[in-house]
Design an enzyme around this catalytic site. Sequence first.
Site, PDB file in Angstrom:
ATOM      1  N   CYS A 103       8.621  -6.489  58.610  1.00 12.68           N
ATOM      2  CA  CYS A 103       8.673  -7.480  57.567  1.00 12.68           C
ATOM      3  C   CYS A 103       7.312  -8.009  57.097  1.00 12.68           C
ATOM      4  CB  CYS A 103       9.561  -8.664  58.105  1.00 12.68           C
ATOM      5  SG  CYS A 103      10.047  -9.793  57.008  1.00 12.68           S
ATOM      6  N   CYS A 201      17.182 -11.795  62.075  1.00 14.56           N
ATOM      7  CA  CYS A 201      17.789 -12.731  60.860  1.00 14.56           C
ATOM      8  C   CYS A 201      18.731 -12.103  60.042  1.00 14.56           C
ATOM      9  CB  CYS A 201      16.525 -13.246  60.179  1.00 14.56           C
ATOM     10  SG  CYS A 201      15.445 -11.982  59.403  1.00 14.56           S
TER      11      CYS A 201
END
Length: 431
Positions: A103, A201
């Site tokens: 990410c 997440c």
Amino acid sequence: MTELVLVAMSGGVDSSVAAALLHQQGYKVQGVTLQLWGKDVCASSGTRLCCSVRDALDAKAVARRIGIPHESLDRAEVFRSRVIDYFVSSYHEGLTPNPCIACNDHIKFGSLLRYADQIGAAFIATGHYARIAYDEMRRRYVLKRSSNPDKDQSYVLFNLRQEQLARSLTPIGELTKKQVRDIARALGLATAEKPDSQDLCFVRDHNKNGFLRRAIGSEESAPGPIIDTQGEVLGTHQGLLGYTIGQREGLGIATGKPLYVIRMDRHSNQLIVGPRENLLSKQLRAHPVNWVSMAPSSEPFRAQVKIRSRSEPAWATVRMNSEAVAEIEFDSPQSAITPGQAAVWYDGEELLGGGWIVPTPAGGSATNEKNRMLGTAGIDPALDFGNGGQSKALPLVEPPAGVGIAPEEAVTEGASHDTKSAFDTRNPPGS
């Protein structure tokens, strides 16, 4: 002219305070929240996704309180292709991925930095607990641990290039978590008491294995035997997806002694378990390698090496072989060296560099090993985990798909901002 800084605001307290501090220092600050899922998913009731409606609203409220503009950017497609697909394919290949690093590579310091170029922003900023400085003697940007060791996040930034570090700010790197929350309370920010987000997440129900089964399909979830290192069948697993080397919990077997996952044999659909000593090894190989605070070295050097984000650094000798693979030998055996994770080497507080841990088969050609990783997607029974550090010189293994910055996403030296002069403006404007 006041420099424009684009701050990645996740809706958490860390990025909120990062934006507030930069605003106080005189920078022209713009907040941006990245929408990483489709709007229909983000709007789902009760979701804990990192792009949830609540997080976006919290970020917007903080921006309003600080007095800075805020916008949301749709980055769902690149997040899916570069983070989620990498996460799924790594497990499919028998590796244990680190989606936080992916990410950072592709989203926060990749896509967001390209957007900064589009709007003329000199820097991007995040709420990471790490520090960036410029060393005149080495003529390199240096990545350092956070001043708060308990929250240090430098490990997940090991893959950043010099041109990215030159354009990045980490305003809370000198602060403790308590200090960050105290600042947020003093400023009346809506996120002051907000809990920290979870690591995965994008796994809404906290069920990683269920997520993987839905993504890959039921054919990859066939039950198979759990065996010990002597070949004795101890039980049955419900599919090899989601297991990781060193795992102890969730094995579903009772033997009266602790057993750990030693390896996954995708060819025979076997999960091999054993005592902790079978996890110990003194050597690993890492590829590809990214050099951060030091220039590439052809000579062996000493460093403290971390093999996962929460592990303690251990002394080791790092040497590069003729295939540009880092061969690392620890002074003492390390437990559960896991392919797919990153090995990151430090000199005190400075992060020198790092690379992706690759499997180390006891033999076979590089071509055969690459085919095994990318085709049959398994860890071979011959993989050498727990040999007491007696591994031979071994063939190169390709990293998992999606690791690192894709060529079309790389931030190049030819970007519109001069990296050295940009860094010189990091002090508050006018200072």
